[in-house]
Scaffold this motif. Sequence first.
Motif, PDB file in Angstrom:
ATOM      1  N   SER A   1       8.521   2.035   2.134  1.00 48.63           N
ATOM      2  CA  SER A   1       7.432   1.090   2.409  1.00 48.63           C
ATOM      3  C   SER A   1       7.936  -0.156   3.121  1.00 48.63           C
ATOM      4  O   SER A   1       7.291  -0.657   4.038  1.00 48.63           O
ATOM      5  CB  SER A   1       6.700   0.721   1.120  1.00 48.63           C
ATOM      6  OG  SER A   1       7.516  -0.048   0.257  1.00 48.63           O
TER       7      SER A   1
ATOM      8  N   ASN B   1       2.813   1.691  -3.405  1.00 48.72           N
ATOM      9  CA  ASN B   1       1.996   2.166  -4.519  1.00 48.72           C
ATOM     10  C   ASN B   1       1.498   3.587  -4.309  1.00 48.72           C
ATOM     11  O   ASN B   1       1.431   4.363  -5.266  1.00 48.72           O
ATOM     12  CB  ASN B   1       0.849   1.194  -4.790  1.00 48.72           C
ATOM     13  CG  ASN B   1       1.324   0.018  -5.590  1.00 48.72           C
ATOM     14  OD1 ASN B   1       1.673   0.137  -6.753  1.00 48.72           O
ATOM     15  ND2 ASN B   1       1.396  -1.142  -4.946  1.00 48.72           N
ATOM     16  N   LEU B   2       1.182   3.947  -3.087  1.00 45.58           N
ATOM     17  CA  LEU B   2       0.774   5.321  -2.803  1.00 45.58           C
ATOM     18  C   LEU B   2       1.903   6.288  -3.161  1.00 45.58           C
ATOM     19  O   LEU B   2       1.677   7.292  -3.849  1.00 45.58           O
ATOM     20  CB  LEU B   2       0.391   5.469  -1.331  1.00 45.58           C
ATOM     21  CG  LEU B   2      -0.006   6.873  -0.887  1.00 45.58           C
ATOM     22  CD1 LEU B   2      -1.331   7.276  -1.542  1.00 45.58           C
ATOM     23  CD2 LEU B   2      -0.128   6.936   0.616  1.00 45.58           C
ATOM     24  N   LEU B   3       3.107   5.985  -2.720  1.00 43.96           N
ATOM     25  CA  LEU B   3       4.248   6.852  -3.017  1.00 43.96           C
ATOM     26  C   LEU B   3       4.621   6.806  -4.497  1.00 43.96           C
ATOM     27  O   LEU B   3       4.894   7.835  -5.117  1.00 43.96           O
ATOM     28  CB  LEU B   3       5.457   6.458  -2.157  1.00 43.96           C
ATOM     29  CG  LEU B   3       5.310   6.682  -0.658  1.00 43.96           C
ATOM     30  CD1 LEU B   3       6.495   6.079   0.084  1.00 43.96           C
ATOM     31  CD2 LEU B   3       5.152   8.157  -0.341  1.00 43.96           C
TER      32      LEU B   3
ATOM     33  N   GLY C   1       0.807  -1.222   0.000  1.00 47.71           N
ATOM     34  CA  GLY C   1       0.000   0.000   0.000  1.00 47.71           C
ATOM     35  C   GLY C   1       0.837   1.267   0.000  1.00 47.71           C
ATOM     36  O   GLY C   1       0.602   2.180  -0.803  1.00 47.71           O
ATOM     37  N   VAL C   2       1.821   1.327   0.875  1.00 49.12           N
ATOM     38  CA  VAL C   2       2.663   2.524   0.952  1.00 49.12           C
ATOM     39  C   VAL C   2       3.495   2.674  -0.322  1.00 49.12           C
ATOM     40  O   VAL C   2       3.631   3.776  -0.855  1.00 49.12           O
ATOM     41  CB  VAL C   2       3.554   2.497   2.217  1.00 49.12           C
ATOM     42  CG1 VAL C   2       4.578   3.616   2.200  1.00 49.12           C
ATOM     43  CG2 VAL C   2       2.689   2.572   3.468  1.00 49.12           C
TER      44      VAL C   2
ATOM     45  N   THR D   1       2.359   8.847  -6.697  1.00 47.51           N
ATOM     46  CA  THR D   1       2.193  10.274  -6.389  1.00 47.51           C
ATOM     47  C   THR D   1       3.549  10.980  -6.378  1.00 47.51           C
ATOM     48  O   THR D   1       4.124  11.228  -7.425  1.00 47.51           O
ATOM     49  CB  THR D   1       1.458  10.460  -5.043  1.00 47.51           C
ATOM     50  OG1 THR D   1       2.181   9.808  -3.989  1.00 47.51           O
ATOM     51  CG2 THR D   1       0.041   9.911  -5.096  1.00 47.51           C
TER      52      THR D   1
END
Length: 148
Positions: free
Chosen positions: A37, A14-16, A11-12, A19
């Motif tokens: 992550s 892919n979020l980073l 999750g972390v 973005t």
Amino acid sequence: MGGLGFVVDFGVFNLLRLTIMDPSVMHGGPVIAKLISTTLAILVNWLGNRFWTFRDRRRADVLRESVEFFAVSIVGMGIGLACLWFSHYVLGFTSVLADNISGNVIGLALGAAFRFVLYRVWVFGEHRVRVPAEPQGVGAAEKTTPVP
């Protein structure tokens, strides 16, 4: 416990990656995102392994256990980072899907296998000194019995 660590890592990352650390915004972004992550996932996994997965093998010398755990985890993280770096920068597979396959499938699988074996035999091995278990019922009786 690895499942929760995976959710945090995936999750972390892919979020980073999608973005502020997108390769079009930051050169090296995918590798830095994976570093962040995985570091967060390592913290989650240490707590989970110490207090749940290997709770019956938990050692009294927490500092040494922690240093060993994080040393093994950092090498395992290096395996995942190397897979991502090689795929992204050497092979030129730069899509989000390719980064996820190299970092979160191949790298994570190889790193997780390495970490689990070393956690089991070295960090939380049977030969280690464990935290003594409190006998059941003794603690409650001692608390209610008046001392003369």
